[in-house]
Design a protein around this motif. Structure first.
Motif, PDB file in Angstrom:
ATOM      1  N   ASP A   1      48.755  66.584  80.332  1.00 45.04           N
ATOM      2  CA  ASP A   1      49.315  66.518  81.698  1.00 45.04           C
ATOM      3  C   ASP A   1      48.322  65.974  82.728  1.00 45.04           C
ATOM      4  N   TYR A   2      47.075  65.673  82.292  1.00 43.91           N
ATOM      5  CA  TYR A   2      46.192  65.027  83.285  1.00 43.91           C
ATOM      6  C   TYR A   2      46.564  63.568  83.491  1.00 43.91           C
ATOM      7  N   VAL A   3      47.468  63.076  82.664  1.00 42.98           N
ATOM      8  CA  VAL A   3      48.029  61.744  82.904  1.00 42.98           C
ATOM      9  C   VAL A   3      49.386  61.926  83.581  1.00 42.98           C
ATOM     10  N   LEU A   4      49.551  61.209  84.691  1.00 39.26           N
ATOM     11  CA  LEU A   4      50.779  61.346  85.483  1.00 39.26           C
ATOM     12  C   LEU A   4      51.742  60.217  85.147  1.00 39.26           C
ATOM     13  N   MET A   5      53.004  60.551  85.097  1.00 41.23           N
ATOM     14  CA  MET A   5      54.007  59.518  84.823  1.00 41.23           C
ATOM     15  C   MET A   5      54.122  58.571  86.005  1.00 41.23           C
TER      16      MET A   5
ATOM     17  N   TYR B   1      48.880  50.815  92.919  1.00 41.23           N
ATOM     18  CA  TYR B   1      48.618  51.550  94.159  1.00 41.23           C
ATOM     19  C   TYR B   1      48.828  53.027  93.930  1.00 41.23           C
ATOM     20  N   LYS B   2      47.998  53.813  94.575  1.00 42.85           N
ATOM     21  CA  LYS B   2      48.200  55.272  94.529  1.00 42.85           C
ATOM     22  C   LYS B   2      49.417  55.641  95.374  1.00 42.85           C
ATOM     23  N   LEU B   3      49.628  54.839  96.398  1.00 44.02           N
ATOM     24  CA  LEU B   3      50.741  55.086  97.316  1.00 44.02           C
ATOM     25  C   LEU B   3      52.045  55.206  96.545  1.00 44.02           C
TER      26      LEU B   3
ATOM     27  N   HIS C   1      32.923  57.118  78.640  1.00 41.93           N
ATOM     28  CA  HIS C   1      32.726  56.525  79.958  1.00 41.93           C
ATOM     29  C   HIS C   1      33.714  57.014  81.017  1.00 41.93           C
ATOM     30  N   ASP C   2      34.400  58.056  80.712  1.00 41.26           N
ATOM     31  CA  ASP C   2      35.313  58.623  81.703  1.00 41.26           C
ATOM     32  C   ASP C   2      35.197  60.143  81.644  1.00 41.26           C
ATOM     33  N   GLU C   3      35.023  60.714  82.793  1.00 39.73           N
ATOM     34  CA  GLU C   3      34.745  62.138  82.883  1.00 39.73           C
ATOM     35  C   GLU C   3      35.836  63.019  82.279  1.00 39.73           C
TER      36      GLU C   3
ATOM     37  N   THR D   1      51.300  53.086  84.044  1.00 38.79           N
ATOM     38  CA  THR D   1      52.406  53.054  83.080  1.00 38.79           C
ATOM     39  C   THR D   1      52.706  54.442  82.539  1.00 38.79           C
ATOM     40  N   GLY D   2      51.959  55.448  83.037  1.00 39.36           N
ATOM     41  CA  GLY D   2      52.171  56.805  82.521  1.00 39.36           C
ATOM     42  C   GLY D   2      51.493  57.022  81.180  1.00 39.36           C
ATOM     43  N   ALA D   3      50.621  56.100  80.807  1.00 38.99           N
ATOM     44  CA  ALA D   3      49.893  56.238  79.537  1.00 38.99           C
ATOM     45  C   ALA D   3      48.503  55.640  79.716  1.00 38.99           C
ATOM     46  N   ILE D   4      47.535  56.180  78.981  1.00 37.09           N
ATOM     47  CA  ILE D   4      46.173  55.643  79.103  1.00 37.09           C
ATOM     48  C   ILE D   4      45.542  55.427  77.728  1.00 37.09           C
ATOM     49  N   MET D   5      44.564  54.509  77.716  1.00 35.27           N
ATOM     50  CA  MET D   5      43.640  54.455  76.590  1.00 35.27           C
ATOM     51  C   MET D   5      42.471  55.325  77.032  1.00 35.27           C
ATOM     52  N   ALA D   6      42.103  56.279  76.191  1.00 32.21           N
ATOM     53  CA  ALA D   6      41.047  57.195  76.605  1.00 32.21           C
ATOM     54  C   ALA D   6      39.708  56.765  76.029  1.00 32.21           C
ATOM     55  N   VAL D   7      38.707  56.756  76.923  1.00 32.87           N
ATOM     56  CA  VAL D   7      37.368  56.318  76.532  1.00 32.87           C
ATOM     57  C   VAL D   7      36.396  57.433  76.896  1.00 32.87           C
ATOM     58  N   PRO D   8      36.247  58.428  76.040  1.00 31.54           N
ATOM     59  CA  PRO D   8      35.473  59.610  76.422  1.00 31.54           C
ATOM     60  C   PRO D   8      34.010  59.323  76.782  1.00 31.54           C
TER      61      PRO D   8
ATOM     62  N   ARG E   1      44.572  50.952  96.471  1.00 38.49           N
ATOM     63  CA  ARG E   1      44.744  49.706  95.714  1.00 38.49           C
ATOM     64  C   ARG E   1      43.747  49.684  94.564  1.00 38.49           C
ATOM     65  N   SER E   2      44.227  49.379  93.367  1.00 35.83           N
ATOM     66  CA  SER E   2      43.373  49.411  92.194  1.00 35.83           C
ATOM     67  C   SER E   2      43.677  48.207  91.301  1.00 35.83           C
ATOM     68  N   GLU E   3      42.661  47.384  91.087  1.00 34.74           N
ATOM     69  CA  GLU E   3      42.844  46.206  90.241  1.00 34.74           C
ATOM     70  C   GLU E   3      42.507  46.558  88.811  1.00 34.74           C
TER      71      GLU E   3
ATOM     72  N   VAL F   1      49.317  50.611  78.486  1.00 33.31           N
ATOM     73  CA  VAL F   1      48.501  51.462  79.351  1.00 33.31           C
ATOM     74  C   VAL F   1      47.993  50.642  80.530  1.00 33.31           C
ATOM     75  N   PHE F   2      47.600  51.342  81.573  1.00 24.93           N
ATOM     76  CA  PHE F   2      46.910  50.687  82.690  1.00 24.93           C
ATOM     77  C   PHE F   2      45.462  51.154  82.691  1.00 24.93           C
ATOM     78  N   THR F   3      44.540  50.193  82.776  1.00 25.51           N
ATOM     79  CA  THR F   3      43.130  50.564  82.843  1.00 25.51           C
ATOM     80  C   THR F   3      42.389  49.694  83.841  1.00 25.51           C
ATOM     81  N   THR F   4      41.410  50.297  84.480  1.00 20.73           N
ATOM     82  CA  THR F   4      40.531  49.524  85.358  1.00 20.73           C
ATOM     83  C   THR F   4      39.276  49.105  84.588  1.00 20.73           C
ATOM     84  N   ARG F   5      39.180  49.565  83.349  1.00 21.64           N
ATOM     85  CA  ARG F   5      37.962  49.294  82.573  1.00 21.64           C
ATOM     86  C   ARG F   5      38.272  48.641  81.217  1.00 21.64           C
ATOM     87  N   PRO F   6      38.840  47.443  81.229  1.00 19.80           N
ATOM     88  CA  PRO F   6      39.098  46.770  79.942  1.00 19.80           C
ATOM     89  C   PRO F   6      37.804  46.534  79.167  1.00 19.80           C
TER      90      PRO F   6
HETATM   91  C1  ANZ Z   1      40.242  53.431  80.394  1.00 16.68           C
HETATM   92  C2  ANZ Z   1      39.056  53.862  81.147  1.00 16.68           C
HETATM   93  C3  ANZ Z   1      37.759  53.871  80.757  1.00 16.68           C
HETATM   94  C4  ANZ Z   1      39.397  54.268  82.429  1.00 16.68           C
HETATM   95  C5  ANZ Z   1      36.766  54.288  81.611  1.00 16.68           C
HETATM   96  C6  ANZ Z   1      38.457  54.707  83.321  1.00 16.68           C
HETATM   97  C7  ANZ Z   1      37.158  54.726  82.927  1.00 16.68           C
HETATM   98  P1  ANZ Z   1      42.192  54.220  89.391  1.00 16.68           P
HETATM   99  O1  ANZ Z   1      40.882  53.693  89.878  1.00 16.68           O
HETATM  100  O2  ANZ Z   1      42.573  55.500  90.009  1.00 16.68           O
HETATM  101  O3  ANZ Z   1      43.277  53.169  89.384  1.00 16.68           O
HETATM  102  N1  ANZ Z   1      44.675  56.185  84.442  1.00 16.68           N
HETATM  103  C8  ANZ Z   1      45.543  55.171  84.389  1.00 16.68           C
HETATM  104  N2  ANZ Z   1      46.808  55.602  84.566  1.00 16.68           N
HETATM  105  C9  ANZ Z   1      46.728  56.929  84.726  1.00 16.68           C
HETATM  106  C10 ANZ Z   1      47.702  57.947  84.927  1.00 16.68           C
HETATM  107  N3  ANZ Z   1      49.001  57.664  84.994  1.00 16.68           N
HETATM  108  N4  ANZ Z   1      47.283  59.223  85.082  1.00 16.68           N
HETATM  109  C11 ANZ Z   1      45.969  59.518  84.983  1.00 16.68           C
HETATM  110  N5  ANZ Z   1      45.010  58.605  84.798  1.00 16.68           N
HETATM  111  C12 ANZ Z   1      45.378  57.308  84.654  1.00 16.68           C
HETATM  112  O4  ANZ Z   1      41.958  54.651  87.870  1.00 16.68           O
HETATM  113  C13 ANZ Z   1      42.491  53.980  86.805  1.00 16.68           C
HETATM  114  C14 ANZ Z   1      42.023  54.681  85.565  1.00 16.68           C
HETATM  115  O5  ANZ Z   1      42.609  55.973  85.524  1.00 16.68           O
HETATM  116  C15 ANZ Z   1      42.434  53.944  84.335  1.00 16.68           C
HETATM  117  O6  ANZ Z   1      41.323  53.311  83.703  1.00 16.68           O
HETATM  118  C16 ANZ Z   1      42.804  55.067  83.373  1.00 16.68           C
HETATM  119  O7  ANZ Z   1      41.595  55.361  82.710  1.00 16.68           O
HETATM  120  C17 ANZ Z   1      43.210  56.184  84.269  1.00 16.68           C
HETATM  121  F1  ANZ Z   1      35.505  54.280  81.233  1.00 16.68           F
HETATM  122  O8  ANZ Z   1      41.302  53.444  81.366  1.00 16.68           O
HETATM  123  B1  ANZ Z   1      40.881  54.122  82.590  1.00 16.68           B
END
Ligand code: ANZ
Length: 859
Positions: free
Chosen positions: A329-333, A417-419, A346-348, A337-344, A229-231, A248-253
């Protein structure tokens, strides 16, 4: 009695008692009982061709000890066994040899059953089940039917491993490093028609249920992580110069100002639109390559990142900045939403990607402690380079930015959900057929027009349909309960169909039928169509269910194994369900347990069972390694065969040894040499009770007065063994039995009741010798019928005291005396004990602390 060795002769004793238990149905659990129930469940085995391995008896012995103990404590114990017998090896063997999987399976079951019986488990064989028995899988199909009716099953094209050379779909375990295990041919991902179950609709229930069960924390953690579960927030970006938007879906707005590029998954529907002409060849090539990789490969952190630029830009809603859109391809459909905003910053993954492709990196989160930021900085902090949001904490910024976005209609909070939904179909022969036929639209409408017919009443809220390559849409109709089971047809051809469908697709006279849209009856299409307007042309579903299906609900079938009219009788369900104790390997910590919880919870929701969770208490036994400390495997040659151990030492020694290896949950190496130790213990137990003529020793008698020390040891043993069994500390329980036998060996006369209680405890661990000794001391019924001995808390306290003797404060010895002996008696005895330290000395003072210390002061 014919078998009357004087020595401990396991080879004679063990078969004798196994036969006795079988003939007397000793361990049958009656359904009608005034006793409270206790239901012990083992993860049932897959009856493989190689027979029982040494790991099986570990869990089974533990549950057997618990079952014998609970029975003695007055419970009506249900401890059943069965066979999880669908699966790949029998089918592969059939392809190679032409032997029907049912034949192979039956043979393997016989071997397993013989081996399990040789271990002397107190099992109720009248409740034996077999997932491949039509009488069993009728009800597996019935559950599927309910799931279908409730709109929790659908059909869609899903990627599977396809091997062009073999012309077949492969299971994950048949693919090794991108090649088929058999023949080492290249494999590829290919989309095929699959049944899928909506387990995601149960994500919240499956999470919440974990709070109510007594399971190992690590297993609960793994289940939670799997559900994942991911909010977070969905944010919508405009696309520069295009009338399109990217969500996009992000956990880090809170990091939105640090977004310097976007990524869409290769399968994202916008990929083509976003790609400018000059990039299109590269993008197309990249998308094609990505299709050959599994999700696991793509998201592996250790693997290098790859991607291509589409040529388009998105516009950041908070600051209007243009950011490039990439395909990677490190983003999964399949997630978010199958799309991300990339924040280099703060994300590995984004950091690695930006570094590789020279993309800008803007830190927007600073450490709270004011230290310099080291990138990527992936924990909470406070905002910088973020306009009016500067200075806010991560937590406050998440809230503030989400609110700003919501006001602009650019974003909203959401949960992901990852499920994933459960891919519930295999293109195999040896599995449960689906109770489904495919018809055209008008036949479906005809069936749906009568909501009260057996077929019409089982339709889902929305039709389940499938559009095939040629564009025709087919509709799924249920084969209703009255027509179950849908039998697996006999065939001589187990070869894959070559089209990716299961071998069942080859059996055309089975596949094509006349189907009655009211009653659900079927007649092969090669026969004449019966009269009446309710008969339509239909094709059976040729996928089969995965092996998980049968093991999702077997805990219920043991309760009512022979019921032909219902899955389970509600009265029996109310009495027996659910299992009180479940034991099996930690390798099932995720999938089996999740799937079984899903089905059980669904059955709860539709009123078939009254418990929401199937397994109240769960235990994982640890893996037994080879003597070399490595995992046992044929290729290493370190496999121990239980048959060999039983032949040499007997089943009782094997059982005791596996329990004595160490804590039940620990991973531990085998040692054939050490088995001698428990074998000696059993021989010694025998000799302490049986004389040279094979009868009970004469020092044991009903009116014997035994040493108080022995009585005390007995009561300690009763307490400790009981406590240890309740807590599955079986190794220390055995140690205590060994301590007792030592005490027994020192006693010149022994009360009959003491020996009787010991034999009873021993019999939980080593049941054959237990029954034999019980019989030889003159007891008539099986030892398993006796009540557990009670311990007397008062007897646990010794009536003797060990008194320390000091001379001028120095320890010189000790002496054991009856408690509260007079001071003069104790001092006199103490002086006698250490008289060499007193010789020629003058005693100045004698001090006595009752029951503890004598101190003699000398000059
Ligand atoms: C911007 C961001 C900034 C993110 C940051 C993380 C850190 P969990 O916890 O697993 O839900 N993400 C979203 N959809 C994705 C996809 N389809 N395939 C690959 N990665 C995806 O992780 C959610 C985070 O994983 C999201 O938040 C997104 O990157 C990435 F400093 O958005 B984040």
């Amino acid at each position: 009695m014919s078998h009357k060795s004087t020595d401990y002769n396991f080879a004679e004793i063990e078969p004798h008692w196994q036969k006795y238990w079988d003939e007397n149905n000793t361990f049958h659990a009656p359904d009608a009982s005034v006793k409270p129930k206790y239901y012990i469940l083992d993860m049932f085995p897959y009856p493989s061709g190689s027979g029982l391995h040494i790991g099986h008896p570990e869990g089974y012995t533990a549950s057997d000890i618990l079952s014998r103990y609970k029975r003695a404590k007055g419970f009506n114990v249900l401890h059943p066994m069965g066979w999880d017998a669908f699966g790949l090896p029998a089918e592969q063997y059939a392809v190679q040899t032409g032997t029907h999987p049912a034949v192979t399976t039956e043979k393997n079951i016989q071997t397993f059953k013989r081996q399990i019986k040789q271990l002397g488990f107190a099992l109720d064989w009248q409740r034996e089940i077999n997932t491949t028995d039509p009488k069993y899988y009728k009800w597996t199909q019935w559950i599927f039917l309910q799931i279908f009716k409730h709109g929790l099953a659908y059909v869609s094209d899903r990627p599977v491993w396809w091997c062009p050379a073999l012309g077949t779909v492969l299971a994950n375990e048949e693919v090794i490093d991108g090649k088929s295990e058999r023949g080492s041919h290249p494999v590829e991902r290919r989309a095929l028609r699959q049944w899928v179950l909506k387990i995601t609709a149960y994500a919240e229930k499956l999470l919440a249920g974990l709070d109510d069960v007594d399971w190992p924390d690590s297993t609960k953690r793994m289940q939670r992580a799997w559900i994942g579960r991911s909010e977070g927030v969905e944010i919508t970006f405009d696309i520069d110069g295009m009338n399109e938007m990217l969500t996009v879906f992000t956990t880090r707005p809170d990091t939105l100002y640090g977004c310097t590029y976007m990524v869409v998954a290769p399968e994202h529907p916008l990929v083509q639109k976003l790609t400018v002409a000059s990039q299109s060849a590269m993008v197309a090539d990249y998308v094609k390559q990505a299709a050959t990789k599994s999700d696991l490969d793509r998201t592996d952190l250790a693997k290098g990142k790859s991607g291509v630029f589409t040529g388009s830009y998105a516009i950041n809603p908070v600051n209007g900045k243009k950011v490039p859109i990439w395909v990677a391809d490190y983003v999964l459909m399949s997630y978010g939403t199958g799309a991300i905003m990339a924040v280099p910053a703060h994300d590995e993954r984004d950091f690695e990607f930006a570094g590789k492709f020279g993309i800008e990196i803007i830190p927007v989160i600073a450490p709270l402690d004011g230290k310099e930021v080291k990138l990527p900085f992936c924990v909470d902090g406070k905002l910088v380079n973020s306009g009016k949001h500067d200075g806010l904490s991560t937590e406050d910024a998440k809230r503030a930015i989400t609110q700003t976005l919501a006001e602009q209609k650019r974003g909203h909070a959401t949960v992901n959900y990852k499920l994933r939904d459960w891919l519930f179909a295999r293109q195999r022969y040896w599995g449960e057929p689906f109770p489904i036929v495919w018809v055209d639209e008008s036949s479906y409408r005809q069936a749906a027009s009568d909501k009260h017919s057996p077929v019409g009443s089982m339709l889902p809220p929305e039709p389940v349909t499938y559009k095939s390559q040629d564009g025709t849409i087919r509709y799924a109709l249920p084969v209703p309960a009255s027509e179950l089971p849908v039998l697996l047809p006999k065939t001589d051809n187990y070869q894959p169909s070559g089209t990716g469908e299961s071998p069942l697709a080859n059996i055309t006279e089975w596949v094509h039928v006349h189907f009655n849209i009211k009653t659900g009856q079927t007649v092969s299409a090669k026969d004449a169509k019966p009269n009446g307007g309710d008969w339509v042309a239909a094709a059976r579903e040729t996928n089969t269910m995965p092996q998980w299906a049968g093991s999702c609900w077997y805990h219920l079938r043991y309760i009512d194994p022979h019921n032909e009219n219902a899955l389970i009788d509600p009265k029996l369900e109310a009495y027996w369900s659910a299992p009180d104790f479940y034991i099996g390997g930690a390798e099932h910590a995720v999938l089996h347990l999740l799937y079984a919880r899903f089905w059980h919870r669904f059955l709860f929701d539709i009123g078939v069972v009254k418990t929401a969770e199937p397994y109240k208490r769960l235990f994982h036994q640890g893996i037994i390694l080879g003597e070399d400390g490595e995992k046992m495997s044929k290729s290493r040659g370190n496999v121990v065969n239980p048959d060999d151990i039983i032949r040499e030492y007997g089943a009782d020694s094997l059982r005791l040894y596996e329990m004595f290896l160490g804590p039940l949950e620990a991973m531990k190496p085998w040692s054939t040499r050490n088995i001698e130790g428990v074998f000696r213990f059993l021989k010694k137990s025998w000799r302490e009770i049986i004389d040279q003529d094979g009868n009970m020793q004469s020092r044991i008698s009903k009116d014997a007065s035994e040493p108080a020390e022995l009585t005390r040891c007995l009561h300690e043993t009763i307490k400790k063994v009981g406590d240890d069994i309740e807590n599955l500390r079986l190794n220390t329980a055995i140690s205590q039995l060994m301590i007792f036998v030592n005490a027994l060996s020192k006693a010149e006369s022994v009360a009959y009741s003491t020996v009787r209680a010991f034999i009873q405890m021993l019999s939980c661990f080593a049941p054959h010798i237990g029954e034999e000794l019980w019989n030889r001391i003159g007891e008539k019924e099986s030892v398993s019928k006796a009540d557990w001995p009670e311990f007397d808390p008062e007897k646990l306290v010794s009536d003797e005291a060990k008194i320390i003797i000091q001379v001028n404060g120095k320890l010189r010895g000790d002496i054991t005396m009856k408690k509260d002996s007079g001071q003069a008696t104790v001092i006199a005895a103490a002086k006698e004990q250490i008289k060499q330290h007193l010789d020629g000395k003058t005693i100045v003072k004698e001090i006595y602390v009752p029951n503890k210390i004598v101190n003699i002061v000398i000059k």
